[in-house]
Structures are given as C-alpha cells and as structure tokens.
Design a protein around this motif. Sequence first.
Motif, short mmCIF file in Angstrom:
data_model
loop_
_atom_site.label_atom_id
_atom_site.label_comp_id
_atom_site.label_asym_id
_atom_site.label_seq_id
_atom_site.Cartn_x
_atom_site.Cartn_y
_atom_site.Cartn_z
N VAL A 165 31.33 -52.24 -7.06
CA VAL A 165 30.96 -53.59 -7.50
C VAL A 165 30.42 -54.35 -6.30
O VAL A 165 30.66 -53.99 -5.15
CB VAL A 165 32.17 -54.35 -8.11
N GLY A 166 29.70 -55.44 -6.58
CA GLY A 166 29.08 -56.19 -5.50
C GLY A 166 30.01 -57.13 -4.77
O GLY A 166 29.81 -57.45 -3.60
N SER A 167 31.05 -57.58 -5.48
CA SER A 167 32.00 -58.52 -4.86
C SER A 167 33.28 -58.57 -5.68
O SER A 167 33.33 -58.11 -6.83
CB SER A 167 31.39 -59.93 -4.78
N ALA A 168 34.31 -59.18 -5.08
CA ALA A 168 35.58 -59.33 -5.78
C ALA A 168 35.44 -60.20 -7.02
O ALA A 168 36.24 -60.08 -7.96
CB ALA A 168 36.61 -59.93 -4.83
N ALA A 169 34.44 -61.04 -7.05
CA ALA A 169 34.23 -61.94 -8.19
C ALA A 169 33.92 -61.18 -9.47
O ALA A 169 34.05 -61.74 -10.57
CB ALA A 169 33.11 -62.93 -7.88
N GLU A 170 33.52 -59.91 -9.38
CA GLU A 170 33.19 -59.12 -10.56
C GLU A 170 34.42 -58.49 -11.22
O GLU A 170 34.30 -57.78 -12.22
CB GLU A 170 32.20 -58.02 -10.19
N LEU A 171 35.62 -58.78 -10.66
CA LEU A 171 36.83 -58.11 -11.14
C LEU A 171 37.73 -59.04 -11.95
O LEU A 171 38.95 -59.01 -11.83
CB LEU A 171 37.58 -57.50 -9.94
N HIS A 172 37.11 -59.87 -12.79
CA HIS A 172 37.81 -60.67 -13.81
C HIS A 172 38.90 -61.58 -13.24
O HIS A 172 39.90 -61.84 -13.90
CB HIS A 172 38.43 -59.76 -14.87
N GLY A 173 38.72 -62.06 -12.01
CA GLY A 173 39.68 -63.00 -11.45
C GLY A 173 40.96 -62.37 -10.92
O GLY A 173 41.87 -63.10 -10.49
N VAL A 174 41.06 -61.05 -10.96
CA VAL A 174 42.24 -60.38 -10.40
C VAL A 174 42.22 -60.54 -8.87
O VAL A 174 41.19 -60.27 -8.25
CB VAL A 174 42.25 -58.88 -10.76
N PRO A 175 43.30 -61.02 -8.25
CA PRO A 175 43.32 -61.15 -6.80
C PRO A 175 43.10 -59.80 -6.12
O PRO A 175 43.76 -58.82 -6.47
CB PRO A 175 44.72 -61.69 -6.50
N VAL A 176 42.17 -59.75 -5.17
CA VAL A 176 41.81 -58.50 -4.50
C VAL A 176 42.13 -58.60 -3.01
O VAL A 176 41.74 -59.57 -2.35
CB VAL A 176 40.32 -58.17 -4.68
N TRP A 177 42.84 -57.58 -2.51
CA TRP A 177 43.14 -57.45 -1.09
C TRP A 177 42.43 -56.22 -0.54
O TRP A 177 42.22 -55.25 -1.27
CB TRP A 177 44.63 -57.30 -0.87
N ALA A 178 42.07 -56.24 0.74
CA ALA A 178 41.43 -55.09 1.36
C ALA A 178 41.88 -54.96 2.81
O ALA A 178 42.08 -55.97 3.50
CB ALA A 178 39.92 -55.20 1.29
N GLY A 179 42.05 -53.72 3.26
CA GLY A 179 42.43 -53.47 4.65
C GLY A 179 41.82 -52.16 5.13
O GLY A 179 41.59 -51.24 4.33
N ARG A 180 41.57 -52.09 6.42
CA ARG A 180 41.04 -50.86 7.00
C ARG A 180 41.62 -50.68 8.41
O ARG A 180 41.56 -51.60 9.22
CB ARG A 180 39.51 -50.90 7.08
N GLY A 181 42.19 -49.50 8.67
CA GLY A 181 42.73 -49.20 9.98
C GLY A 181 41.63 -49.14 11.02
O GLY A 181 40.49 -48.75 10.73
N ALA A 182 41.97 -49.49 12.25
CA ALA A 182 40.96 -49.56 13.31
C ALA A 182 40.33 -48.21 13.60
O ALA A 182 39.20 -48.14 14.09
CB ALA A 182 41.60 -50.13 14.57
N ASN A 183 41.03 -47.12 13.31
CA ASN A 183 40.51 -45.78 13.59
C ASN A 183 40.21 -44.99 12.33
O ASN A 183 40.23 -43.75 12.34
CB ASN A 183 41.50 -45.02 14.48
N ASP A 184 39.92 -45.69 11.26
CA ASP A 184 39.58 -45.03 10.00
C ASP A 184 38.09 -44.68 10.01
O ASP A 184 37.23 -45.57 10.11
CB ASP A 184 39.90 -45.96 8.82
N TRP A 185 37.77 -43.40 9.84
CA TRP A 185 36.38 -42.96 9.86
C TRP A 185 35.55 -43.53 8.72
O TRP A 185 34.31 -43.56 8.78
CB TRP A 185 36.31 -41.43 9.82
N ILE A 186 36.21 -44.02 7.67
CA ILE A 186 35.47 -44.52 6.52
C ILE A 186 34.63 -45.75 6.87
O ILE A 186 33.71 -46.12 6.14
CB ILE A 186 36.44 -44.86 5.35
N ALA A 187 34.93 -46.36 8.03
CA ALA A 187 34.14 -47.52 8.47
C ALA A 187 32.67 -47.17 8.65
O ALA A 187 31.80 -48.04 8.56
CB ALA A 187 34.70 -48.09 9.77
N GLY A 188 32.39 -45.88 8.88
CA GLY A 188 31.01 -45.45 9.08
C GLY A 188 30.27 -45.11 7.80
O GLY A 188 29.09 -44.74 7.85
N ALA A 189 30.93 -45.23 6.64
CA ALA A 189 30.27 -44.91 5.37
C ALA A 189 29.19 -45.94 5.05
O ALA A 189 29.40 -47.15 5.21
CB ALA A 189 31.29 -44.89 4.24
N PRO A 190 28.01 -45.49 4.61
CA PRO A 190 26.95 -46.45 4.26
C PRO A 190 27.30 -47.19 2.98
O PRO A 190 27.83 -46.60 2.03
CB PRO A 190 25.72 -45.56 4.06
N HIS A 191 27.00 -48.48 2.94
CA HIS A 191 27.35 -49.29 1.77
C HIS A 191 26.08 -49.56 0.97
O HIS A 191 25.45 -50.61 1.08
CB HIS A 191 28.06 -50.57 2.21
#
Length: 252
Positions: A165-191
């Motif tokens: 989805v493009g943003s948390a606003a597309e999720l029907h008002g459900v509160p959304v949290w997000a976290g990423r570890g400093a050494n998580d390789w997923i940070a390099g994934a293209p968005h």
Amino acid sequence: MRQLGVRTRQFLEFSAVGDGQAVEVFGDLATAGRVAVLVPGSDTTVDTFDYLGSRRASLGGGARALYGEMRRVSRVPVAVVAWYGYRAPRTMSRDVLSTARADEGGGRLRRLLAELRAVHPAARVTLLCHSYGSVVCGSAVGGGDRAEFSSLAGLAVFGSPGMGVGSAAELHGVPVWAGRGANDWIAGAPHVSLPAFGGTVGFGADPVSRSFGARLFGAGAGGHSDYLVPGSLPLRNLALIAAGRTAEVSRG
C-alpha cells in the motif's frame, strides 16, 4: 516435524501437505483480553515452524518468546496465535517479489480474524507482521472492509519490504506501527510497485519512512531475524503494542 505432534500443544489448524500449514495458540483464546497474531515471512514451512537456522528465528520460537513477554507486561490475560496459514514464498524465488502469495494469504488472514471475533468478541487483536508477512497483513487489512476490523487494535510490521500500500492511511484507520533493526538487510530492498506477470512486483512505500505515516518503534541494532529475541528491545516494544500499553513503547 515430530515435535509438532506433542499432545500438550494447541493447534487450530495443521497440515503436512506440500510446505504444510500450522496455526498454534499460546494461552487461552476464550479468556484473553489481548490477542497477538504473529504473521511470518518467506521460507516458513511446517519443517521450519520450530527451527529456522536457530530456534529464536522460527515462528514457533518467536511466538513463545512473545507470549512470555506479553504475560509480563499485560494487565489482562493474553494469547498469541502463531499463524502459518498461507503459502509463504521461498526467498530465492520469483514469488517473493510478487504480491500474489500475499493476496491469497490476506483473504485467509481475514477469515482468521473473523473466527477470533466469534470466539471472543471483546478481545482486542493486534497483527504483528514480519518481513513478507507484512505484505500479507497489508493485503488483509487494505483489501477488507472497516467493519471487519472492529476488534483490531493495531498492526505492527518489522523487517518489512513494504506492505503493498502507499501509506498507512489506506488501512481503514487501523493504527500502524513499524520498526527496523539497524543491521537488517531489508533496508536495501527497493520500494517500487510495478505491474508484471499478471500481478504486481514490489511492495511500494517503505513503512519506516516519514511519508508512510506509521508510528515508529525502537527496534534496536539487530538483524532481520532478531526482532523476537528474548530480552531484546523490539520484543518488548512489540509486546507492549500488543498489550495495548502503547504509551510505554520506546520510539524509533
């Protein structure tokens, strides 16, 4: 897979066909005031349910650690559902780049939420979604109707490549949290999100970006498989989110 047959374990669903399916419950769903549904990412099978390189990285091991931490921080009875209820893609496959498996899994996850409402309508449910599992959660909530999520207290993604989805606003008002570890390789994934193969390739906006609109929680310095390590910062924060004690969550 032998350990999954222990009589004291509670499975809502189990199948050994193909990569299998397993939905295990920790705690009592009938009395729990707070329920966390843990949705795993790629490479999950019934064979890796309890062991994926290390027990702490497996779905079953992470769910046990989360249940223990939720019991410590919650003021009401809790339960955790370890939900391997979809066909998780393999990391080294074309499927892991597409939303197809997530769209299929999203429908199944919505059915689970409906079943939880039927068992205990007053329980507050939180989805905790790791890696490709966050795409499944995005499909489940973004593709449903707001009325389906009356019992959904929130949604937290970690190690996420995007939610489709493009943003948390597309999720029907459900509160959304997000976290990423400093050494998580997923940070390099293209968005990106592009039509291909009759579906969509890529998962869109980065959930930890400011523009996405999620609340950020502290995820520490760990890697992609370290979010549910006992005693870790992300485990405590995820347990606090699921327990409804969000004011105590350390922010990212």
